[in-house]
Design a protein around this motif. Structure first.
Motif, PDB file in Angstrom:
ATOM      1  N   THR A  41       0.856  -1.180   0.000  1.00  0.00           N
ATOM      2  CA  THR A  41       0.000   0.000   0.000  1.00  0.00           C
ATOM      3  C   THR A  41       0.890   1.227   0.000  1.00  0.00           C
ATOM      4  OG1 THR A  41      -1.833  -1.094   1.129  1.00  0.00           O
ATOM      5  CG2 THR A  41      -1.724   1.308   1.305  1.00  0.00           C
ATOM      6  N   ALA A  65      -0.887  -2.928  -4.398  1.00  0.00           N
ATOM      7  CA  ALA A  65      -2.224  -3.331  -3.971  1.00  0.00           C
ATOM      8  C   ALA A  65      -3.147  -2.127  -3.874  1.00  0.00           C
ATOM      9  CB  ALA A  65      -2.146  -4.042  -2.631  1.00  0.00           C
ATOM     10  N   ALA A  66      -2.601  -1.022  -3.346  1.00  0.00           N
ATOM     11  CA  ALA A  66      -3.395   0.194  -3.194  1.00  0.00           C
ATOM     12  C   ALA A  66      -2.492   1.413  -3.320  1.00  0.00           C
ATOM     13  CB  ALA A  66      -4.116   0.201  -1.847  1.00  0.00           C
ATOM     14  N   ILE A  68      -2.762   5.507  -2.461  1.00  0.00           N
ATOM     15  CA  ILE A  68      -3.518   6.589  -1.819  1.00  0.00           C
ATOM     16  C   ILE A  68      -2.786   7.894  -2.097  1.00  0.00           C
ATOM     17  CG2 ILE A  68      -4.475   7.469   0.345  1.00  0.00           C
ATOM     18  CD1 ILE A  68      -4.090   4.592   1.485  1.00  0.00           C
ATOM     19  N   THR A  85      -7.707   5.518 -11.499  1.00  0.00           N
ATOM     20  CA  THR A  85      -8.559   4.326 -11.514  1.00  0.00           C
ATOM     21  C   THR A  85      -8.631   3.757 -12.927  1.00  0.00           C
ATOM     22  OG1 THR A  85      -9.887   5.144  -9.662  1.00  0.00           O
ATOM     23  CG2 THR A  85     -10.883   3.452 -11.062  1.00  0.00           C
ATOM     24  N   THR A  95      -5.141  -2.485  -8.847  1.00  0.00           N
ATOM     25  CA  THR A  95      -4.752  -1.539  -7.800  1.00  0.00           C
ATOM     26  C   THR A  95      -5.950  -0.708  -7.354  1.00  0.00           C
ATOM     27  OG1 THR A  95      -2.546  -1.365  -8.766  1.00  0.00           O
ATOM     28  CG2 THR A  95      -3.193   0.344  -7.201  1.00  0.00           C
ATOM     29  N   ARG A  96      -6.159  -0.635  -6.041  1.00  0.00           N
ATOM     30  CA  ARG A  96      -7.219   0.207  -5.490  1.00  0.00           C
ATOM     31  C   ARG A  96      -6.683   1.636  -5.353  1.00  0.00           C
ATOM     32  NH1 ARG A  96      -6.702  -4.045  -2.213  1.00  0.00           N
ATOM     33  NH2 ARG A  96      -5.934  -2.753  -0.484  1.00  0.00           N
ATOM     34  N   VAL A  97      -7.453   2.590  -5.830  1.00  0.00           N
ATOM     35  CA  VAL A  97      -7.032   3.990  -5.805  1.00  0.00           C
ATOM     36  C   VAL A  97      -7.983   4.791  -4.928  1.00  0.00           C
ATOM     37  CG1 VAL A  97      -6.606   6.061  -7.176  1.00  0.00           C
ATOM     38  CG2 VAL A  97      -6.078   3.807  -8.139  1.00  0.00           C
ATOM     39  N   SER A  98      -7.425   5.587  -4.039  1.00  0.00           N
ATOM     40  CA  SER A  98      -8.242   6.456  -3.192  1.00  0.00           C
ATOM     41  C   SER A  98      -7.480   7.744  -2.912  1.00  0.00           C
ATOM     42  CB  SER A  98      -8.615   5.759  -1.880  1.00  0.00           C
ATOM     43  OG  SER A  98      -7.449   5.426  -1.141  1.00  0.00           O
ATOM     44  N   ILE A 122      -5.551   0.325   7.696  1.00  0.00           N
ATOM     45  CA  ILE A 122      -4.624   0.539   6.579  1.00  0.00           C
ATOM     46  C   ILE A 122      -3.209   0.696   7.104  1.00  0.00           C
ATOM     47  CG2 ILE A 122      -3.949   2.130   4.723  1.00  0.00           C
ATOM     48  CD1 ILE A 122      -6.919   2.877   4.462  1.00  0.00           C
TER      49      ILE A 122
END
Length: 318
Positions: A41, A65-66, A68, A85, A95-98, A122
């Motif tokens: 992350t 994986a993520a 941010i 995204t 991949t998770r995007v935030s 997290i």
């Protein structure tokens, strides 16, 4: 053509490695299996635009994986999250995007941000310290006002320490972690005979130097097998930071912004562990650094590529 005739030469030419780069190249390609960020992350301060955004794209391509990102303008943050995204979908990395709409320079906001990470379970594996204030005011340091200069110091130096402290206080895991500090050539090219536009903005050079020194001291007490720390100059890429101080895109032939983006992934990989605690340029060829004649100096000279006093090594002349 450059406003300063010699500016581009001082910025781009060096004798550190025989090969230098201004565009992405295979050794730092984030899709290389050796640079994979699977399971990690990544948190990038100031990731909604410019170099931070390019870094986010690179970590997505490296299968993080993520990812941010933080930003202070919600509309820019929303645009960046949507674009990233889409990048993850196109790359097929999952991949998770935030994003976090937060002032990453404010101590209270930093506390709240990292408390929020903890509350959500997290754990940040890779911290990219990218956000900074690019000084717009010009003139001698004493003409700028101590309040303004100290505010910039808090932004460009103290905030790095605060984020790093929170990063360190996370639960220990079984994966190696990394902290990457996006520094600048301005920490050592701060005189008029080097780069005039930098010399005109002493608060930037001084505070970025202090921030790099902070990370250097953190690295001295860190085991690179547990947390790998590296600072690098990302090259001269055109961004809002240049625009904010009145520099047009035609000022000089700027670097491809994806080079420092990709370089961050390499810097967070095991291949860069030999540079733990050092300051480097993203243009220097990484294969030459790792396998060329400079490797002996990196391994044997404690002060080499670290912030210090030019001309001295310990109590002796260098």
């Amino acid at each position: 053509m450059s406003v300063y005739p010699d500016f581009a030469k001082r910025v781009f030419e060096n004798n550190v490695t025989n090969t230098t780069h201004r565009t992405p190249y295979p050794a730092v390609d984030p899709t290389r299996p050796e640079l994979s960020q699977k399971g990690r992350t990544v948190f990038i301060t100031g990731g909604s635009a410019g170099i931070g955004f390019a870094i986010a794209k690179a970590f997505i391509r490296a299968s993080a994986a993520a990812v941010i990102i933080s930003g202070r303008r919600q509309h820019k943050l929303n645009e960046a999250i949507a674009a990233l995204t889409k990048e993850a979908e196109t790359a097929g990395t999952g991949t998770r995007v935030s994003g976090e709409n937060v002032d990453v320079f404010d101590p209270e906001a930093i506390d709240k941000l990292w408390a929020g990470f903890a509350a959500k379970g997290i754990v940040i594996d890779v911290l990219i310290l990218n956000a900074a204030r690019m000084a717009s005011a010009t003139g001698p340091i004493l003409s700028l006002g101590s309040s303004r200069v100290w505010e910039t110091m808090e932004i460009n130096a103290r905030s790095l320490l605060l984020h790093t402290e929170k990063f360190h206080q996370q639960p220990k895991g079984d994966k190696p972690r990394a902290i990457i500090n996006i520094s600048t050539q301005a920490i050592h090219q701060c005189h008029k005979e080097h780069v005039p536009i930098v010399a005109e903005r002493p608060e930037y050079s001084m505070t970025k130097l202090a921030g790099t020194m902070v990370m250097q001291y953190v690295a001295l007490d860190a085991d690179p097998d547990e947390v790998q720390i590296l600072s690098y100059h990302p090259g001269s890429t055109y961004s809002e930071a240049w625009s904010s101080i009145g520099v047009p895109e035609e000022f000089m032939p700027f670097d491809d912004i994806q080079l420092p983006g990709n370089y961050a992934v390499w810097a967070a990989s095991p291949e860069a562990k030999f540079l733990h605690g050092r300051f480097v340029w993203s243009s220097w060829d990484v294969d030459e650094l790792a396998n060329g004649p400079l490797r002996k100096r990196i391994d044997s000279e404690v002060d080499f590529l670290r912030v210090g006093i030019f001309g001295l090594r310990g109590e002796n002349l260098a």
